[in-house]
Write a protein that holds these residues in place. Structure first.
Motif, PDB file in Angstrom:
ATOM      1  N   VAL A 140       0.840  -1.203   0.000  1.00 43.32           N
ATOM      2  CA  VAL A 140       0.000   0.000   0.000  1.00 43.32           C
ATOM      3  C   VAL A 140       0.873   1.251   0.000  1.00 43.32           C
ATOM      4  O   VAL A 140       0.611   2.210  -0.736  1.00 43.32           O
ATOM      5  CB  VAL A 140      -0.943  -0.004   1.218  1.00 43.32           C
ATOM      6  N   THR A 199       2.641   1.885  -3.388  1.00 43.94           N
ATOM      7  CA  THR A 199       1.670   2.177  -4.452  1.00 43.94           C
ATOM      8  C   THR A 199       1.024   3.540  -4.227  1.00 43.94           C
ATOM      9  O   THR A 199       0.932   4.356  -5.153  1.00 43.94           O
ATOM     10  CB  THR A 199       0.582   1.085  -4.491  1.00 43.94           C
ATOM     11  N   LYS A 200       0.588   3.810  -3.014  1.00 45.44           N
ATOM     12  CA  LYS A 200      -0.114   5.060  -2.715  1.00 45.44           C
ATOM     13  C   LYS A 200       0.787   6.274  -2.889  1.00 45.44           C
ATOM     14  O   LYS A 200       0.336   7.333  -3.348  1.00 45.44           O
ATOM     15  CB  LYS A 200      -0.665   5.008  -1.287  1.00 45.44           C
ATOM     16  N   PHE A 236      -6.804  -0.557  -5.105  1.00 43.68           N
ATOM     17  CA  PHE A 236      -5.883   0.286  -5.867  1.00 43.68           C
ATOM     18  C   PHE A 236      -5.804  -0.269  -7.292  1.00 43.68           C
ATOM     19  O   PHE A 236      -5.001  -1.161  -7.585  1.00 43.68           O
ATOM     20  CB  PHE A 236      -4.495   0.315  -5.221  1.00 43.68           C
TER      21      PHE A 236
END
Length: 612
Positions: free
Chosen positions: A462, A465-466, A498
């Motif tokens: 996360v 990616t974020k 996502f």
């Protein structure tokens, strides 16, 4: 017609039934006894398992016993070996585990073990068999060698590795071979409890420095090599740089208060030799010398000057692949993970590896978080009377003290890690805040679910990616790794949340390399498209031609310097895209060229003194 009632005595009614039940029970007992005897489960005296008595590793054996270890990257292993040798131990690094070692592990070990067990113990057996083939007897091998490895506990089979090592060694004909454990909660000790491997301040701080240096050098080489102008230069320079660090760790003189303090202070210390305050003063001075002493600073400066000879081309468009997964599979560099890092670089990717420091920070954060979660459970509310508020206050004080100590440990570790990152030119990244990572993982994975890396696999996926820090996340895990399989189940929910995420889990084993590489190639193709589109978007936003950017870089050689700081722009993961945006700002006068230190003659002399 009248019904005639016949009354039978009760014993006449029950006797046939009771006799039949007795016969049935007797036959059942006989059959149970027959089956138990056939299966070797007859009622012989019960013998409970007892841990085999192991010959201790004593201090008197240090001059003749060789400590064997391995399983990390060559950068980690060489600096760790230097620490062992600097503290007076004989130490050898095991070869990188290969498929033959894996097959030996399966031959001599239990069925159903996970990948690291088979590779690690098979590699050890293979090495010992090699010693035997070169003329060493089994008794000489067993008496003159010990194996140093990590130990743990919890739901993962990692807690059983030690017993599996012993079983495989016994089956291979090396019964009695000694295994030293580094327990994550007990430190370094022999399995027998003997202090053959003594945890001194110098040894502990040396290992602390070695892990940090190994982590940072390992990350740097993967960040630099894809962009090197002269092919092979990075590997050549890093070999020399690691030699420099090993020289420091091996030959560094330990601090001794009566030798290194001013004479008038040393006299007072000698007069109070053995007292607690003198021991504390000496220990703290050793810590300070290890972390802030001139030899350490000079070695970092020498390494930085050696690395500065590498010229880089940041205009190469490469997808950034973040590696996560099971601890051993994501750090080894051989058949244990299908040579995955080498394969990714060969396919044109930049690899982001994970430092051991993240795992250390995770363990400290978990200890602090668990203590906070148990705060009310550990409080003695039911035992405290209304006139005893001091007991509640003392319990709260103990809790606060523990939290403060864990928090201090986190800050000290991160500070020293980042200090080395900065000392080596800020090429490697800083450690991620564990609270923030746990909060990111929490909607998908509870931070208190134990096993493997816990919530880290989900949290890293996360986070990267974020924050747009990579184009693809590759999870490497051994076949049969239960915690990683659990994380993979959660990752499907993460990927649905996502949509732009490219996430690929790969199970590694002794076989299946071609299939794994094929799967990675397909996902990497998407990542390459993503990286190319990102670069073209960045270039288009500048309004300039790529040739104009290249001409400006050619006119300013500092932009090809390894240590030139290129700021990261949110939304752009690739090095080339961020570099183009920065060069555009320079060309438009929005920013000025950063000053990169030039190597002065005295620093070159220091580098030469350390072996360049």
């Amino acid at each position: 017609m009248p019904v005639t009632r016949i009354d039978f005595p009760m014993d006449e009614l029950t006797r046939p039934q009771s006799q039949s039940e007795e016969e049935i029970q007797q036959k059942l007992a006989q059959e149970r006894a027959r089956l138990a005897s056939m299966m070797g489960l007859d009622s012989s005296p019960v013998r409970h398992f007892r841990r085999p008595v192991e010959k201790p590793f004593t201090a008197e054996e240090r001059n003749k016993v060789t400590i064997l270890f391995g399983g990390l990257t060559w950068k980690h292993e060489r600096v760790i070996q230097a620490v062992f040798e600097g503290c007076g131990y004989h130490c050898e690094i095991l070869p990188v585990p290969n498929v033959s070692a894996f097959q030996l592990g399966k031959e001599y070990g239990n069925n159903g073990q996970c990948n690291p067990t088979y590779f690690t113990v098979g590699n050890l057996v293979q090495y010992l068999q090699g010693l035997q083939a070169r003329g060493m007897t089994k008794d000489e091998i067993i008496n003159n060698h010990v194996f140093f490895t990590a130990g743990s506990c919890g739901p993962c089979r990692f807690g059983m590795y030690e017993s599996e090592y012993r079983l495989a060694l016994q089956n291979a004909g090396f019964a009695g071979f000694r295994v030293l454990l580094f327990q994550q909660n007990d430190g370094v000790k022999a399995a027998s409890g003997e202090a053959g491997l003594k945890f001194t301040v110098d040894f502990g701080m040396g290992m602390f420095n070695a892990l940090n240096l190994g982590d940072i050098m390992n990350e740097m080489i993967y960040r630099i090599r894809p962009y090197e102008v002269e092919k092979g230069k990075t590997d050549e320079v890093f070999q020399s740089s690691v030699d420099t660090l090993c020289t420091l760790l091996r030959e560094r003189k330990p601090f001794e208060d009566h030798e290194d303090l001013p004479e008038w202070v040393a006299k007072k210390v000698r007069a109070n030799k053995g007292k607690k305050w003198e021991i504390w003063v000496n220990s703290l001075a050793k810590v300070r010398e290890q972390l802030y002493g001139n030899p350490y600073k000079e070695a970092l400066a020498a390494v930085r000057e050696q690395l500065a000879t590498i010229e880089v081309d940041r205009l190469r468009v490469k997808p950034v692949v973040k590696i996560i997964g099971e601890f051993w599979a994501q750090i080894t560099e051989g058949d244990g993970n299908f040579h995955m890092f080498e394969f990714l670089e060969r396919e044109g990717a930049q690899v982001l590896v994970e430092p051991i420091g993240t795992w250390v920070m995770y363990m400290m954060y978990q200890a602090k978080a668990r203590a906070a979660a148990r705060r009310s459970l550990d409080a003695p509310y039911k035992k405290v009377k209304w006139y005893e508020p001091h007991k509640t206050a003392m319990n709260e004080l103990k809790f606060r003290q523990k939290q403060w100590l864990w928090g201090l440990g986190e800050r000290v570790y991160a500070r020293q890690y980042h200090r080395v990152v900065e000392g080596l030119g800020n090429v490697a990244h800083h450690l991620i805040d564990q609270k923030e990572m746990a909060d990111m993982a929490n909607p998908f994975y509870n931070q208190f679910a134990r096993g493997g890396e816990g919530h880290l696999e989900v949290g890293k996926n996360v986070w990267y990616t974020k924050n747009r820090l990579c184009h693809m996340v590759l999870a490497l895990k051994p076949f049969g790794c239960m915690p990683s399989s659990q994380s993979d189940g959660v990752q499907s929910a993460v990927a649905n949340h996502f949509k732009e995420m490219i996430f690929l889990p790969i199970e590694t084993s002794g076989e299946g390399e071609i299939n794994a590489h094929s799967r990675v190639q397909m996902a990497l193709g998407e990542a390459k498209v993503k990286a190319r589109m990102e670069f073209e978007q960045a270039l288009k936003s500048t309004g300039k031609r790529l040739e104009d950017i290249k001409d400006y870089v050619a006119e300013h050689p500092e932009l090809r310097n390894l240590f030139y700081p290129v700021p990261h722009v949110h939304g752009y993961a690739g090095v080339a895209a961020n570099f183009v945006l920065h060069v555009n700002d320079l060309m438009n006068g929005k920013k000025r060229l950063a000053r990169v230190p030039v190597t002065p003659p005295q620093k070159l002399a220091v580098a030469a003194a350390y072996g360049d």
